[in-house]
Design a protein around this motif. Structure first.
Motif, short mmCIF file in Angstrom:
data_model
loop_
_atom_site.label_atom_id
_atom_site.label_comp_id
_atom_site.label_asym_id
_atom_site.label_seq_id
_atom_site.Cartn_x
_atom_site.Cartn_y
_atom_site.Cartn_z
N LYS A 87 0.78 -1.20 0.10
CA LYS A 87 0.08 0.07 0.20
C LYS A 87 0.88 1.27 -0.20
CE LYS A 87 -2.04 -1.46 3.61
NZ LYS A 87 -2.62 -1.75 4.80
N ALA A 88 2.13 1.12 0.46
CA ALA A 88 2.84 2.39 0.72
C ALA A 88 4.01 2.56 -0.47
CB ALA A 88 3.53 2.31 2.01
N GLY A 89 4.11 1.57 -1.22
CA GLY A 89 5.33 1.71 -2.44
C GLY A 89 6.49 0.73 -1.98
N GLU A 90 7.18 0.95 -3.14
CA GLU A 90 8.13 -0.02 -3.25
C GLU A 90 9.40 0.11 -2.22
OE1 GLU A 90 9.39 2.65 -6.08
OE2 GLU A 90 7.58 1.93 -5.79
N LYS A 91 9.20 1.05 -1.68
CA LYS A 91 10.61 1.42 -0.76
C LYS A 91 10.09 1.51 0.67
CE LYS A 91 13.01 4.37 -3.98
NZ LYS A 91 13.87 5.55 -4.33
N VAL A 92 8.95 0.88 0.96
CA VAL A 92 8.78 0.80 2.39
C VAL A 92 8.57 -0.70 2.70
CG1 VAL A 92 6.93 1.54 3.87
CG2 VAL A 92 7.47 3.13 1.95
N PHE A 93 8.82 -0.99 4.03
CA PHE A 93 8.90 -2.47 4.29
C PHE A 93 8.44 -2.29 5.66
CE2 PHE A 93 12.13 -2.01 1.09
CZ PHE A 93 11.74 -3.34 0.28
N ASP A 94 7.56 -3.15 6.11
CA ASP A 94 7.16 -3.32 7.31
C ASP A 94 7.51 -4.82 7.96
OD1 ASP A 94 5.19 -1.17 7.25
OD2 ASP A 94 3.61 -2.40 5.93
N GLY A 95 7.52 -4.81 9.34
CA GLY A 95 8.03 -5.94 9.96
C GLY A 95 8.01 -5.96 11.42
N GLN A 96 9.11 -6.98 11.85
CA GLN A 96 9.42 -7.22 13.44
C GLN A 96 10.75 -7.14 13.62
OE1 GLN A 96 7.72 -10.57 15.16
NE2 GLN A 96 6.76 -9.32 16.53
N LEU A 97 11.17 -6.65 14.68
CA LEU A 97 12.65 -6.61 15.14
C LEU A 97 12.71 -6.99 16.55
CD1 LEU A 97 15.75 -5.56 14.81
CD2 LEU A 97 14.93 -3.53 15.42
N GLU A 98 13.44 -8.13 16.82
CA GLU A 98 13.86 -8.62 17.96
C GLU A 98 15.35 -8.21 18.38
OE1 GLU A 98 13.33 -12.84 20.92
OE2 GLU A 98 12.78 -12.69 18.51
N LEU A 99 15.70 -7.28 19.31
CA LEU A 99 16.88 -7.16 19.41
C LEU A 99 17.68 -7.94 20.65
CD1 LEU A 99 16.87 -3.10 19.97
CD2 LEU A 99 17.84 -4.51 18.21
N ALA A 100 16.83 -8.62 21.49
CA ALA A 100 17.51 -9.45 22.43
C ALA A 100 16.34 -10.74 22.59
CB ALA A 100 17.64 -9.07 23.76
N LYS A 101 17.02 -11.97 22.52
CA LYS A 101 16.15 -12.98 22.93
C LYS A 101 15.26 -12.82 24.19
CE LYS A 101 16.09 -17.73 22.00
NZ LYS A 101 15.30 -17.84 20.67
N GLY A 102 13.98 -13.19 24.15
CA GLY A 102 13.10 -13.02 25.15
C GLY A 102 12.83 -11.62 25.28
N ALA A 103 13.18 -10.47 24.80
CA ALA A 103 12.61 -9.06 24.99
C ALA A 103 11.38 -8.86 23.93
CB ALA A 103 13.88 -8.22 24.49
N ALA A 104 10.51 -8.05 24.46
CA ALA A 104 9.35 -7.65 23.60
C ALA A 104 9.85 -7.26 22.19
CB ALA A 104 8.75 -6.46 24.26
N PRO A 105 9.55 -7.66 21.10
CA PRO A 105 9.83 -7.41 19.82
C PRO A 105 9.27 -6.01 19.42
CG PRO A 105 8.15 -8.87 19.58
CD PRO A 105 8.54 -8.78 20.97
N TYR A 106 10.01 -5.22 18.55
CA TYR A 106 9.29 -4.11 18.14
C TYR A 106 8.67 -4.13 16.77
CZ TYR A 106 12.61 -1.35 21.06
OH TYR A 106 13.36 -0.82 22.16
N VAL A 107 7.57 -3.73 16.43
CA VAL A 107 6.82 -3.74 15.24
C VAL A 107 7.37 -2.31 14.31
CG1 VAL A 107 4.72 -3.09 13.86
CG2 VAL A 107 4.73 -4.41 16.13
#
Length: 161
Positions: A87-107
């Motif tokens: 919906k936003a264009g070819e240069k925009v990506f959505d996802g999830q990032l987990e910086l440390a195992k067991g920590a709350a991930p970031y959207v």
């Protein structure tokens, strides 16, 4: 995500003169600094320059997977998942990032850009914990800019769990 279009009309999008856009490849090693509330990583203050992070991004089943590259350059766990935001264009990506195992991930949402003058390719990320990224915020608990630094050496087979 708010998308802006400059000039033209909606009918212009369907004209035969519109060229086909090649999907962007995120494959490679990406490195940079991230910032968050408290700017700490592994319990240590990272200072004003932010905390360093490095990912080898490779194609995976649902888009792109980022394998954390440890300080000693060995391959860590898959901590980043990105998919193109149609919906936003070819240069925009959505996802999830987990910086440390067991920590709350970031959207997260990431924007890909290559500077035409310098040729430097970057991705700028913003993120929040929870299930949905609210783009009407004034600040985000996670923010990062990663620069493409070369080819990936980590693969999904080498990633640790």
């Amino acid at each position: 995500m708010i998308a802006f279009r400059f000039g033209g009309s909606a009918a212009a999008d369907e004209s035969p003169g519109v060229k086909d856009v090649t999907p962007i490849s995120l494959a490679g090693r990406w490195t940079g600094s991230y910032y968050g509330y408290g700017r700490s990583r592994d319990g240590q203050d990272c200072g004003d320059s932010g905390c360093r992070m490095m990912f080898d991004i490779v194609a995976c089943k649902d888009g792109w997977c980022g394998i954390a590259v440890k300080t000693d350059k060995s391959c860590g766990a898959v901590g980043l998942h990105l998919a193109a935001d149609a919906k936003a264009g070819e240069k925009v990506f959505d996802g999830q990032l987990e910086l440390a195992k067991g920590a709350a991930p970031y959207v997260v949402q990431a924007w890909h850009n290559t500077d035409k003058e310098t040729g430097i390719t970057e991705m700028h990320f913003v993120g929040d914990t929870g299930t949905k990224l609210l783009m009407i915020r004034r600040s985000y608990p996670f923010e990062a800019t990663l620069t493409r630094a070369g080819d990936a050496t980590c693969t999904l087979d080498k990633a640790t769990s």
